[in-house]
Design a protein around this motif. Structure first.
Motif, mmCIF file in Angstrom:
data_model
loop_
_atom_site.group_PDB
_atom_site.id
_atom_site.type_symbol
_atom_site.label_atom_id
_atom_site.label_comp_id
_atom_site.label_asym_id
_atom_site.label_seq_id
_atom_site.Cartn_x
_atom_site.Cartn_y
_atom_site.Cartn_z
ATOM 1 N N THR A 488 0.804 -1.219 0.000
ATOM 2 C CA THR A 488 0.000 0.000 0.000
ATOM 3 C C THR A 488 0.839 1.273 0.000
ATOM 4 O O THR A 488 0.309 2.356 -0.258
ATOM 5 C CB THR A 488 -0.925 0.022 1.235
ATOM 6 N N MET A 489 2.140 1.167 0.288
ATOM 7 C CA MET A 489 2.979 2.363 0.313
ATOM 8 C C MET A 489 4.061 2.372 -0.763
ATOM 9 O O MET A 489 4.539 3.441 -1.135
ATOM 10 C CB MET A 489 3.658 2.515 1.683
ATOM 11 N N LEU A 490 4.429 1.206 -1.297
ATOM 12 C CA LEU A 490 5.560 1.158 -2.213
ATOM 13 C C LEU A 490 5.309 1.923 -3.506
ATOM 14 O O LEU A 490 6.235 2.491 -4.092
ATOM 15 C CB LEU A 490 5.935 -0.296 -2.524
ATOM 16 N N HIS A 491 4.050 1.934 -3.984
ATOM 17 C CA HIS A 491 3.788 2.644 -5.235
ATOM 18 C C HIS A 491 3.941 4.151 -5.062
ATOM 19 O O HIS A 491 4.038 4.879 -6.050
ATOM 20 C CB HIS A 491 2.393 2.316 -5.758
ATOM 21 N N LEU A 492 4.007 4.629 -3.818
ATOM 22 C CA LEU A 492 4.238 6.040 -3.552
ATOM 23 C C LEU A 492 5.714 6.348 -3.335
ATOM 24 O O LEU A 492 6.121 7.507 -3.405
ATOM 25 C CB LEU A 492 3.460 6.473 -2.294
ATOM 26 N N LYS A 493 6.522 5.325 -3.064
ATOM 27 C CA LYS A 493 7.896 5.558 -2.614
ATOM 28 C C LYS A 493 8.970 4.874 -3.465
ATOM 29 O O LYS A 493 10.072 5.398 -3.590
ATOM 30 C CB LYS A 493 8.040 5.106 -1.159
ATOM 31 N N ALA A 494 8.691 3.698 -4.009
ATOM 32 C CA ALA A 494 9.719 2.943 -4.735
ATOM 33 C C ALA A 494 9.841 3.452 -6.167
ATOM 34 O O ALA A 494 8.897 3.349 -6.951
ATOM 35 C CB ALA A 494 9.387 1.458 -4.721
ATOM 36 N N VAL A 495 10.993 3.990 -6.505
ATOM 37 C CA VAL A 495 11.241 4.515 -7.852
ATOM 38 C C VAL A 495 11.511 3.371 -8.823
ATOM 39 O O VAL A 495 10.965 3.325 -9.925
ATOM 40 C CB VAL A 495 12.435 5.486 -7.834
ATOM 41 N N ALA A 496 12.376 2.436 -8.426
ATOM 42 C CA ALA A 496 12.764 1.340 -9.316
ATOM 43 C C ALA A 496 13.441 0.253 -8.496
ATOM 44 O O ALA A 496 13.936 0.503 -7.384
ATOM 45 C CB ALA A 496 13.705 1.837 -10.405
ATOM 46 N N TYR A 497 13.478 -0.962 -9.066
ATOM 47 C CA TYR A 497 14.168 -2.084 -8.439
ATOM 48 C C TYR A 497 15.115 -2.707 -9.443
ATOM 49 O O TYR A 497 14.761 -2.950 -10.606
ATOM 50 C CB TYR A 497 13.170 -3.137 -7.963
ATOM 51 N N PHE A 498 16.354 -2.979 -9.003
ATOM 52 C CA PHE A 498 17.355 -3.662 -9.820
ATOM 53 C C PHE A 498 17.701 -4.991 -9.164
ATOM 54 O O PHE A 498 18.202 -5.022 -8.038
ATOM 55 C CB PHE A 498 18.616 -2.806 -9.966
ATOM 56 N N SER A 499 17.424 -6.095 -9.863
ATOM 57 C CA SER A 499 17.781 -7.420 -9.371
ATOM 58 C C SER A 499 19.158 -7.802 -9.893
ATOM 59 O O SER A 499 19.427 -7.687 -11.095
ATOM 60 C CB SER A 499 16.746 -8.459 -9.832
ATOM 61 N N LEU A 500 20.022 -8.268 -8.994
ATOM 62 C CA LEU A 500 21.374 -8.703 -9.364
ATOM 63 C C LEU A 500 21.466 -10.216 -9.525
ATOM 64 O O LEU A 500 22.549 -10.745 -9.770
ATOM 65 C CB LEU A 500 22.365 -8.234 -8.298
ATOM 66 N N ASP A 501 20.344 -10.919 -9.414
ATOM 67 C CA ASP A 501 20.344 -12.383 -9.473
ATOM 68 C C ASP A 501 20.842 -12.897 -10.821
ATOM 69 O O ASP A 501 20.440 -12.395 -11.879
ATOM 70 C CB ASP A 501 18.934 -12.919 -9.226
ATOM 71 N N GLN A 502 21.714 -13.909 -10.769
ATOM 72 C CA GLN A 502 22.205 -14.614 -11.952
ATOM 73 C C GLN A 502 22.723 -13.653 -13.020
ATOM 74 O O GLN A 502 22.558 -13.876 -14.214
ATOM 75 C CB GLN A 502 21.097 -15.507 -12.539
ATOM 76 N N ALA A 503 23.376 -12.580 -12.588
ATOM 77 C CA ALA A 503 23.838 -11.569 -13.531
ATOM 78 C C ALA A 503 24.986 -12.066 -14.401
ATOM 79 O O ALA A 503 25.213 -11.542 -15.497
ATOM 80 C CB ALA A 503 24.271 -10.310 -12.774
ATOM 81 N N ILE A 504 25.727 -13.084 -13.922
ATOM 82 C CA ILE A 504 26.885 -13.580 -14.679
ATOM 83 C C ILE A 504 26.680 -15.053 -15.018
ATOM 84 O O ILE A 504 26.818 -15.927 -14.164
ATOM 85 C CB ILE A 504 28.191 -13.391 -13.879
ATOM 86 N N LEU A 505 26.333 -15.311 -16.261
ATOM 87 C CA LEU A 505 26.215 -16.669 -16.796
ATOM 88 C C LEU A 505 27.193 -16.877 -17.947
ATOM 89 O O LEU A 505 27.194 -17.906 -18.594
ATOM 90 C CB LEU A 505 24.788 -16.917 -17.290
ATOM 91 N N GLY A 506 28.011 -15.866 -18.187
ATOM 92 C CA GLY A 506 28.973 -15.865 -19.278
ATOM 93 C C GLY A 506 29.558 -14.479 -19.383
ATOM 94 O O GLY A 506 29.404 -13.647 -18.491
ATOM 95 N N ASP A 507 30.245 -14.183 -20.504
ATOM 96 C CA ASP A 507 30.822 -12.850 -20.668
ATOM 97 C C ASP A 507 30.720 -12.341 -22.095
ATOM 98 O O ASP A 507 31.411 -11.395 -22.483
ATOM 99 C CB ASP A 507 32.285 -12.838 -20.216
ATOM 100 N N ASP A 508 29.830 -12.918 -22.893
ATOM 101 C CA ASP A 508 29.696 -12.515 -24.295
ATOM 102 C C ASP A 508 28.542 -11.552 -24.529
ATOM 103 O O ASP A 508 28.725 -10.420 -24.941
ATOM 104 C CB ASP A 508 29.479 -13.751 -25.191
ATOM 105 N N VAL A 509 27.336 -12.033 -24.272
ATOM 106 C CA VAL A 509 26.117 -11.344 -24.694
ATOM 107 C C VAL A 509 25.393 -10.769 -23.486
ATOM 108 O O VAL A 509 25.143 -11.475 -22.508
ATOM 109 C CB VAL A 509 25.184 -12.315 -25.449
ATOM 110 N N LEU A 510 25.025 -9.500 -23.570
ATOM 111 C CA LEU A 510 24.247 -8.859 -22.520
ATOM 112 C C LEU A 510 22.769 -8.902 -22.883
ATOM 113 O O LEU A 510 22.376 -8.523 -23.984
ATOM 114 C CB LEU A 510 24.683 -7.401 -22.344
ATOM 115 N N SER A 511 21.954 -9.383 -21.950
ATOM 116 C CA SER A 511 20.497 -9.358 -22.097
ATOM 117 C C SER A 511 19.922 -8.565 -20.935
ATOM 118 O O SER A 511 20.378 -8.697 -19.798
ATOM 119 C CB SER A 511 19.915 -10.774 -22.096
ATOM 120 N N VAL A 512 18.923 -7.747 -21.224
ATOM 121 C CA VAL A 512 18.300 -6.887 -20.216
ATOM 122 C C VAL A 512 16.813 -7.190 -20.183
ATOM 123 O O VAL A 512 16.116 -7.020 -21.183
ATOM 124 C CB VAL A 512 18.520 -5.396 -20.547
#
Length: 783
Positions: A488-512
């Protein structure tokens, strides 16, 4: 008292700043020079008498000469002071710390009790350099090795030890606030007394042969009990796969589905679709065509299994829509996304043994995997003498577990009640180097880096929130329970969320994987970060060879750490992945997910890839924390609504013949597009340095994602209420799929259902348009 433990980050105690790193160039405070004290010293050695006229005259001449010297000295000093002030003013106009530009951040520094503070500003370029300076590759690697030494599922002693260390290190960084948020959640684990089992049985159900299974492999939240039936190979278990089997006339009812990992659908979606198709059980295996299976070349061994939860949702499935506090005090509720059929992961060897014995129609083109000695047929029967079937038994057990989410924050100086959140899963069934270690290491390094930046001049407009989530393996339980508790309060306060989960599965191709509102941020970030595999080249330069940055941006997916924030919480979210171009990292969700194997895949570049991801996320966080007006693209959903309008236009004649009109959708889309355009135009023509005005605009921008959570469906029964990114009949994708049936299978088109879908989507879109317009007198409703 908290146990004394070895820190995750070396040297974090005492605030985390490095003494030998000094102060950022250009980021220091200009100190005033002490005032110059002048003293006029009387001449000595004048032996005179006031009674002698001559002597008096001589003395008068001497005094006149002395006065002249004083006047000359004062005149010279005045000229020097004037020249100094003119030079200072001219120089000050050139000083990069003294210019007044809209891209500056004010910084006040206490200079002592007897002096007034001076305002110092830092450019965005200086902040970017600061970020790059303080990010340390070796710290990322060290933290990753520590948290990935062994299995650490929720509630385990190792998991609790890691949690304590993370909390201690965040406290050592000198954050403005550190705290924990705890929930009791119901999790499912393999039974300690009964092993999950497979048998081949005869027509009477008598067991002919037991097929041994990996005791550690299981699907959390599977239904328990036994299921018996024929076996049908259903490829990846996607909706289109089941549709094709239905067209081919293959009998699915009462059979067990054999599904392979992959195909862009999660285990939960595979089980859900199999259940809808009439299957009584599901077996899921890794096919060599999708998952490398040569241990000599960084692959799985053929007896390995991949485990994943099968709850079609997120959070505790026994408290859907509300937080898991001590829910023994509340009525028992169950998520509609829990399967009612058993599911079990199996190895490639077990799958080959079963599939090689199947009889039936030949598989459609493209369904053939690479299992050795297997001719691709669909089943459901077994070849050989007599009628045989497959029997499966699942004995997993439920257990209440205390989950602990860990938080730390840096308060913003202008809009402290607006948060930019960075988070990562902490728990793992196995060592979890990729599953949880990478995200945790990046989280701790970004927290340390931003803390050091604050100590050396960074003054964020908005607050930064760093979170270590518990219960991620079971469907982002910790994160979702927190969202449910503060929805009930996050939609008034949270600008954005960045998840760092499984960010490195290789080093070639970046997917967003991103909410459309955030997608433009990635373009600016990849221009400024060097590709971890190609020294001297930016990530953007390589992305352009793939057709441009828009090609790497994809919709959020159900099992991602960011999905719930947007589809459930109405908060714009993003998750990044670096992957291999030629081969995938096959060890996620297995007991083989170790730092050594990840480092081997990356050929020793783990630190550089971690640094690249840290820079990308850090730069986007800086942008959101720094700009006066939040850089979110409020017009992005206009194009999504336009796609639906185009589809409706193509079917206009068929709809009108049934008394249906898409006109209200067209009207709502137009209203939203105009509201977004008017807001952007108003911002462009306003003084965005006006803090009050900027806050009014930012408040409207922050709520845009929340506007698309349908208010007309139940959060308990349909938790992912977002009409563009959610799941359910109220969504644009469901409406478009149903509309396609009007052309492909008109006999399956349900007019009453379609009317309801059209109404739910239209009302939500129109409500978003009205909210974005601002005050009620700004809403455009012409007569």
């Amino acid at each position: 008292m908290m146990d004394s433990v070895t820190g995750l980050i070396a040297g974090a105690a005492g605030g985390g700043a490095q003494a030998n790193e000094g102060v950022e160039e250009g980021g220091g405070v200009r100190r005033r020079a002490p005032p110059i004290e002048m003293k006029l010293v009387p001449l000595e050695g004048s032996d005179v008498t006031l009674n002698s006229d001559i002597t008096a005259l001589m003395l008068q001449q001497h005094v006149n000469r002395r006065k002249a010297a004083v006047y000359l000295t004062l005149t010279g000093l005045l000229i020097f002071t004037t020249a100094f002030l003119l030079g200072y003013v001219a120089f000050r106009g050139m000083c990069h710390l003294c210019r007044s530009e809209p891209d500056n951040i004010p910084l006040s520094d206490a200079l002592g009790d007897d002096r007034q503070p001076e305002e110092v500003v830092l450019y965005m370029a200086e902040l970017r350099e600061m970020l790059k300076k303080y990010l340390k590759e070796e710290r990322i690697e060290n933290t990753l090795r520590r948290v990935s030494r062994e299995s650490h599922p929720p509630g385990s002693s190792e998991g609790n030890a890691i949690a304590r260390e993370i909390l201690q290190n965040l406290q050592n960084l000198g954050m403005d606030h550190t705290w924990t948020d705890s929930h009791y959640a119901t999790l499912q684990f393999p039974s300690r007394t009964h092993r999950n089992t497979l048998w081949l049985v005869d027509s009477e159900g008598a067991e002919l042969e037991e097929i041994s299974l990996d005791s550690e492999g299981y699907c959390a939240y599977s239904a328990t009990g036994t299921a018996t039936g024929g076996l049908v190979y259903v490829n990846y278990g996607r909706r289109e796969d089941f549709d094709q089997l239905r067209v081919m006339g293959v009998s699915l009812n009462g059979s067990i589905a054999m599904v392979r990992v992959g195909g862009g659908v999660s285990f939960a979606e595979k089980v859900w679709l199999a259940q809808e198709a009439g299957h009584v059980g599901v077996l899921i295996y890794p096919d060599p065509a999708d998952v490398p299976q040569d241990p000599r070349r960084l692959g799985l061994h053929s007896n390995a299994v991949i485990s994943e939860h099968v709850h079609l949702g997120s959070g505790d499935p026994f408290t859907p829509g509300f937080p898991s506090f001590n829910h023994t005090q509340f009525p028992s509720t169950q998520s509609s996304g829990l399967p009612i059929i058993p599911a079990q992961p199996i190895s490639a060897n077990v799958a080959a043994k079963l599939l090689s014995q199947l009889s039936g129609a030949v598989c459609p083109r493209g369904w053939q995997g690479r299992l050795p000695y297997v001719q691709c047929v669909l089943g459901p029967g077994f070849s050989g003498v007599g009628v045989r079937q497959l029997k499966m038994a699942v004995y997993n057990s439920m257990k209440p577990v205390l989950l602990n989410n860990i938080f730390a924050s840096i308060e913003g100086k202008v809009e402290p009640d607006h948060y930019i959140i960075i988070g990562a899963q902490r728990d793992a069934w196995g060592p979890g180097a990729v599953k949880s270690g990478v995200g945790t290491a990046l989280l701790m390094e970004l927290a340390r880096t931003f803390s050091n930046m604050v100590e050396n001049g960074f003054s964020p407009r908005r607050s930064l929130l760093f979170v270590s989530w518990d219960g991620g393996e079971f469907g982002n339980v910790g994160a979702t329970e927190w969202l449910e508790g503060y929805l009930t309060m996050l939609h008034l306060k949270a600008v954005a969320y960045f998840s760092l989960d499984q960010a490195i599965l290789g080093d070639d191709v970046l997917s967003v994987y991103s909410s459309p509102l955030l997608s433009h941020l990635i373009e600016g970030a990849i221009k400024q970060v060097e590709h971890p595999k190609h020294t001297g080249q930016s990530i953007l330069s390589l992305v352009q060879r793939q057709g441009g940055w828009r090609n790497i941006v994809k919709p959020l997916y159900l099992n991602s750490g960011a999905y719930s924030f947007t589809a459930f919480g109405g908060v714009p979210a993003m998750q990044l992945h670096f992957t291999e171009d030629a081969r995938s990292y096959p060890f996620v969700n297995t007991q083989l997910d170790s730092v050594g194997r990840l480092q081997e895949l990356l050929q020793g570049r783990l630190g550089s890839v971690g640094r690249a991801v840290g820079e990308l996320v850090g730069l986007m966080v800086l942008k959101l924390a720094h700009d006066h007006i939040l850089p979110l693209d409020v017009s992005c959903y206009s194009s999504s609504a336009q796609q639906l309008s185009s589809t409706l236009s193509q079917h206009a004649a068929q709809l009108q013949s049934r008394g249906l009109s898409p006109q209200w959708v067209f009207s709502a889309r137009g209203d939203y597009s105009r509201a977004a355009k008017n807001l952007l135009e108003a911002i462009k023509n306003s003084d965005t340095q006006d803090e009050k005005l900027a806050r009014l605009y930012n408040t409207r921008i922050i709520r845009v994602e929340y506007y698309f959570l349908s208010q007309y469906v139940s959060v308990v029964e349909t938790p992912f209420r977002h009409v563009f990114l959610g799941r359910g009949d109220h969504t644009m994708s469901s409406l478009a799929d149903h509309l396609n049936q009007l052309r492909l299978e008109p006999h399956r088109f349900d007019e009453a259902r379609f009317r309801k879908q059209l109404a739910l989507f239209t009302w939500t879109l129109q409500g978003a348009a009205n909210a974005l317009s601002g005050d009620v007198w700004n809403i455009d409703n012409p007569l």
